[in-house]
Design a protein around this motif. Structure first.
Motif, PDB file in Angstrom:
ATOM      1  N   SER A 212      16.229  50.532  22.340  1.00 24.97           N
ATOM      2  CA  SER A 212      17.147  51.526  21.774  1.00 24.97           C
ATOM      3  C   SER A 212      18.133  50.919  20.788  1.00 24.97           C
ATOM      4  O   SER A 212      18.633  51.619  19.896  1.00 24.97           O
ATOM      5  N   ASP A 213      18.405  49.625  20.893  1.00 22.98           N
ATOM      6  CA  ASP A 213      19.441  49.003  20.068  1.00 22.98           C
ATOM      7  C   ASP A 213      18.903  48.017  19.029  1.00 22.98           C
ATOM      8  O   ASP A 213      19.689  47.297  18.401  1.00 22.98           O
ATOM      9  N   ASP A 214      17.587  47.973  18.852  1.00 25.10           N
ATOM     10  CA  ASP A 214      17.012  46.983  17.931  1.00 25.10           C
ATOM     11  C   ASP A 214      15.940  47.663  17.093  1.00 25.10           C
ATOM     12  O   ASP A 214      14.817  47.891  17.555  1.00 25.10           O
ATOM     13  N   SER A 215      16.249  47.969  15.861  1.00 28.02           N
ATOM     14  CA  SER A 215      15.322  48.718  15.008  1.00 28.02           C
ATOM     15  C   SER A 215      14.058  47.921  14.696  1.00 28.02           C
ATOM     16  O   SER A 215      12.962  48.489  14.609  1.00 28.02           O
ATOM     17  N   ASP A 216      14.194  46.605  14.498  1.00 29.58           N
ATOM     18  CA  ASP A 216      13.021  45.789  14.201  1.00 29.58           C
ATOM     19  C   ASP A 216      12.057  45.763  15.382  1.00 29.58           C
ATOM     20  O   ASP A 216      10.842  45.895  15.217  1.00 29.58           O
ATOM     21  N   GLU A 217      12.600  45.599  16.585  1.00 30.68           N
ATOM     22  CA  GLU A 217      11.757  45.598  17.776  1.00 30.68           C
ATOM     23  C   GLU A 217      11.150  46.972  18.015  1.00 30.68           C
ATOM     24  O   GLU A 217      10.006  47.084  18.467  1.00 30.68           O
ATOM     25  N   ARG A 218      11.899  48.026  17.703  1.00 32.50           N
ATOM     26  CA  ARG A 218      11.358  49.382  17.844  1.00 32.50           C
ATOM     27  C   ARG A 218      10.135  49.567  16.953  1.00 32.50           C
ATOM     28  O   ARG A 218       9.131  50.131  17.374  1.00 32.50           O
ATOM     29  N   LYS A 219      10.230  49.090  15.712  1.00 33.06           N
ATOM     30  CA  LYS A 219       9.116  49.238  14.785  1.00 33.06           C
ATOM     31  C   LYS A 219       7.889  48.486  15.277  1.00 33.06           C
ATOM     32  O   LYS A 219       6.763  49.015  15.263  1.00 33.06           O
ATOM     33  N   ARG A 220       8.102  47.245  15.746  1.00 33.05           N
ATOM     34  CA  ARG A 220       6.972  46.452  16.243  1.00 33.05           C
ATOM     35  C   ARG A 220       6.363  47.096  17.487  1.00 33.05           C
ATOM     36  O   ARG A 220       5.135  47.152  17.637  1.00 33.05           O
ATOM     37  N   ALA A 221       7.219  47.591  18.377  1.00 39.13           N
ATOM     38  CA  ALA A 221       6.737  48.214  19.611  1.00 39.13           C
ATOM     39  C   ALA A 221       5.965  49.494  19.307  1.00 39.13           C
ATOM     40  O   ALA A 221       4.957  49.795  19.955  1.00 39.13           O
ATOM     41  N   PHE A 222       6.433  50.259  18.311  1.00 34.38           N
ATOM     42  CA  PHE A 222       5.753  51.495  17.930  1.00 34.38           C
ATOM     43  C   PHE A 222       4.351  51.209  17.412  1.00 34.38           C
ATOM     44  O   PHE A 222       3.370  51.834  17.836  1.00 34.38           O
ATOM     45  N   GLU A 223       4.239  50.245  16.508  1.00 34.06           N
ATOM     46  CA  GLU A 223       2.934  49.913  15.935  1.00 34.06           C
ATOM     47  C   GLU A 223       1.990  49.364  16.995  1.00 34.06           C
ATOM     48  O   GLU A 223       0.796  49.687  17.017  1.00 34.06           O
ATOM     49  N   SER A 224       2.510  48.529  17.895  1.00 32.53           N
ATOM     50  CA  SER A 224       1.690  47.962  18.951  1.00 32.53           C
ATOM     51  C   SER A 224       1.208  49.043  19.915  1.00 32.53           C
ATOM     52  O   SER A 224       0.028  49.075  20.288  1.00 32.53           O
ATOM     53  N   ALA A 225       2.115  49.938  20.310  1.00 37.37           N
ATOM     54  CA  ALA A 225       1.741  51.015  21.234  1.00 37.37           C
ATOM     55  C   ALA A 225       0.710  51.944  20.611  1.00 37.37           C
ATOM     56  O   ALA A 225      -0.247  52.366  21.279  1.00 37.37           O
ATOM     57  N   ARG A 226       0.881  52.260  19.332  1.00 35.25           N
ATOM     58  CA  ARG A 226      -0.068  53.147  18.665  1.00 35.25           C
ATOM     59  C   ARG A 226      -1.453  52.498  18.596  1.00 35.25           C
ATOM     60  O   ARG A 226      -2.473  53.169  18.818  1.00 35.25           O
ATOM     61  N   ARG A 227      -1.496  51.196  18.315  1.00 36.65           N
ATOM     62  CA  ARG A 227      -2.769  50.485  18.277  1.00 36.65           C
ATOM     63  C   ARG A 227      -3.432  50.475  19.655  1.00 36.65           C
ATOM     64  O   ARG A 227      -4.642  50.729  19.785  1.00 36.65           O
ATOM     65  N   LEU A 228      -2.645  50.202  20.682  1.00 35.14           N
ATOM     66  CA  LEU A 228      -3.194  50.156  22.031  1.00 35.14           C
ATOM     67  C   LEU A 228      -3.655  51.540  22.494  1.00 35.14           C
ATOM     68  O   LEU A 228      -4.675  51.665  23.186  1.00 35.14           O
ATOM     69  N   TYR A 229      -2.915  52.571  22.105  1.00 29.84           N
ATOM     70  CA  TYR A 229      -3.303  53.915  22.524  1.00 29.84           C
ATOM     71  C   TYR A 229      -4.636  54.314  21.904  1.00 29.84           C
ATOM     72  O   TYR A 229      -5.453  54.990  22.541  1.00 29.84           O
ATOM     73  N   LYS A 230      -4.879  53.898  20.690  1.00 31.03           N
ATOM     74  CA  LYS A 230      -6.168  54.187  20.056  1.00 31.03           C
ATOM     75  C   LYS A 230      -7.308  53.507  20.814  1.00 31.03           C
ATOM     76  O   LYS A 230      -8.404  54.062  20.959  1.00 31.03           O
ATOM     77  N   ARG A 231      -7.049  52.317  21.318  1.00 27.38           N
ATOM     78  CA  ARG A 231      -8.063  51.637  22.114  1.00 27.38           C
ATOM     79  C   ARG A 231      -8.245  52.348  23.456  1.00 27.38           C
ATOM     80  O   ARG A 231      -9.364  52.415  23.986  1.00 27.38           O
ATOM     81  N   ARG A 232      -7.178  52.846  24.005  1.00 24.55           N
ATOM     82  CA  ARG A 232      -7.282  53.642  25.238  1.00 24.55           C
ATOM     83  C   ARG A 232      -8.156  54.860  24.999  1.00 24.55           C
ATOM     84  O   ARG A 232      -9.013  55.204  25.813  1.00 24.55           O
ATOM     85  N   SER A 233      -7.953  55.539  23.862  1.00 21.68           N
ATOM     86  CA  SER A 233      -8.737  56.735  23.550  1.00 21.68           C
ATOM     87  C   SER A 233     -10.215  56.399  23.407  1.00 21.68           C
ATOM     88  O   SER A 233     -11.084  57.136  23.877  1.00 21.68           O
ATOM     89  N   ALA A 234     -10.494  55.274  22.761  1.00 25.75           N
ATOM     90  CA  ALA A 234     -11.881  54.845  22.624  1.00 25.75           C
ATOM     91  C   ALA A 234     -12.497  54.560  23.993  1.00 25.75           C
ATOM     92  O   ALA A 234     -13.652  54.908  24.264  1.00 25.75           O
ATOM     93  N   ALA A 235     -11.697  53.955  24.879  1.00 26.28           N
ATOM     94  CA  ALA A 235     -12.185  53.640  26.221  1.00 26.28           C
ATOM     95  C   ALA A 235     -12.494  54.903  27.012  1.00 26.28           C
ATOM     96  O   ALA A 235     -13.548  55.025  27.643  1.00 26.28           O
ATOM     97  N   VAL A 236     -11.590  55.862  26.958  1.00 26.80           N
ATOM     98  CA  VAL A 236     -11.745  57.097  27.735  1.00 26.80           C
ATOM     99  C   VAL A 236     -12.919  57.926  27.232  1.00 26.80           C
ATOM    100  O   VAL A 236     -13.656  58.540  28.022  1.00 26.80           O
ATOM    101  N   HIS A 237     -13.124  57.956  25.919  1.00 27.66           N
ATOM    102  CA  HIS A 237     -14.152  58.817  25.334  1.00 27.66           C
ATOM    103  C   HIS A 237     -15.489  58.102  25.121  1.00 27.66           C
ATOM    104  O   HIS A 237     -16.406  58.678  24.531  1.00 27.66           O
ATOM    105  N   GLY A 238     -15.580  56.871  25.594  1.00 30.68           N
ATOM    106  CA  GLY A 238     -16.852  56.170  25.537  1.00 30.68           C
ATOM    107  C   GLY A 238     -17.190  55.568  24.195  1.00 30.68           C
ATOM    108  O   GLY A 238     -18.327  55.146  23.976  1.00 30.68           O
ATOM    109  N   SER A 239     -16.233  55.522  23.289  1.00 30.10           N
ATOM    110  CA  SER A 239     -16.473  54.925  21.975  1.00 30.10           C
ATOM    111  C   SER A 239     -16.358  53.403  22.056  1.00 30.10           C
ATOM    112  O   SER A 239     -15.868  52.850  23.048  1.00 30.10           O
ATOM    113  N   LYS A 240     -16.769  52.743  21.005  1.00 36.02           N
ATOM    114  CA  LYS A 240     -16.646  51.299  20.954  1.00 36.02           C
ATOM    115  C   LYS A 240     -15.176  50.913  20.827  1.00 36.02           C
ATOM    116  O   LYS A 240     -14.436  51.452  20.013  1.00 36.02           O
TER     117      LYS A 240
END
Length: 277
Positions: A212-240
């Motif tokens: 909440s108090d670090d904009s640089d860390e927020r940006k890095r965490a957002f990009e990392s979470a979005r990347r990981l969530y896409k991999r989660r979606s691929a895992a759940v839906h049987g994609s590579k």
């Protein structure tokens, strides 16, 4: 689960975690060091009252590295507290990302087990069976437990928090990385309850809740979470799954661990009304 209540004290023998000193978890449960080095296999097996328990005792007595000392005024209450202590084991598993096994109950402290003691298996699933070294609780981690474990226990009354803890403490029970990813992200989603624009909102809320108090860390965490969530979606839906799936599992587990610790320390689940920019 099979938990017995006899007398006013019992012990749940643990694997996967270790401590150098006793740590109070509640008025009735204490995490203690354990030592079964004096037990040979013949003596250990002699403590079994049921043949189904023999394999569990043989597998986990050599792996016992800690124990819960549990007390209560009546045998009935003792059984209830001992049963509920399995959630203490799951909480420790989640907070420290340790595969804590709680497969044995003993009527004696680990260092005092003899041929006359009574051991039985709390379950026969062999979960927590691992040759990995146990997580040794540091002095700082012991201080954290003392300061926050009561709050963590109380938060288990919230179904979303309970789900997240269970997901993080049990994801290793599955062998496939895509199943592990699905379980971990089910825990993350449970904390936020997002129903629309899920990828964007969950990623944004993770970043804002943790940083909440670090904009640089927020940006890095957002990009990392979005990347990981896409991999989660691929895992759940049987994609590579792109990239290293095992690494995605470990990174996702660490995200959920940080979220749980943050929830415990602020004594609250994420509040969407605060997290919206």
């Amino acid at each position: 689960m099979r938990i017995l209540g006899n007398g006013d004290v019992t012990f749940i023998l643990l694997s996967g975690i270790a401590t150098r000193s006793s740590i109070r978890l509640s008025d009735n449960v204490e995490l203690q060091p354990a030592d079964t080095s004096h037990l040979d296999l013949k003596t250990a097996l002699a403590t079994c009252s049921h043949p189904d328990d023999i394999a569990v005792v043989a597998a986990f007595i050599p792996r016992t590295t800690a124990q819960f000392r549990i007390t209560a005024k009546t045998p009935e209450r003792l059984a209830v507290v001992a049963w509920n202590s399995t959630w203490d084991a799951l909480l420790l598993s989640a907070v420290f990302r340790a595969d804590v096994g709680f497969n044995l109950q003993s009527d004696a402290s680990s260092s005092e087990i003899t041929v006359d003691s009574a051991l039985h298996a709390t379950n026969h699933h062999m979960r927590g069976l691992s040759n990995n070294p146990p997580h040794m609780i540091t002095s700082d981690e012991a201080d954290w437990i003392t300061a926050h474990f009561d709050d963590a226990r109380q938060m288990l009354e919230n179904g979303s928090f309970e789900t997240a803890v269970h997901c993080l403490s049990t994801y290793r029970w599955h062998s496939l990385p895509r199943i592990r990813l699905a379980v971990l992200w089910a825990g993350i989603e449970a904390l936020f309850g997002v129903n629309t624009e899920v990828v964007f909102r969950v990623s944004l809320y993770i970043a804002r809740f943790l940083h909440s108090d670090d904009s640089d860390e927020r940006k890095r965490a957002f990009e990392s979470a979005r990347r990981l969530y896409k991999r989660r979606s691929a895992a759940v839906h049987g994609s590579k799954i792109k990239g290293d799936s095992a690494k995605a599992v470990e990174e996702s587990a660490e995200v959920l661990r940080k979220l749980l610790i943050r929830c415990i320390e602020v004594r609250s689940l994420p509040d969407e009304s605060i997290l919206i920019p």
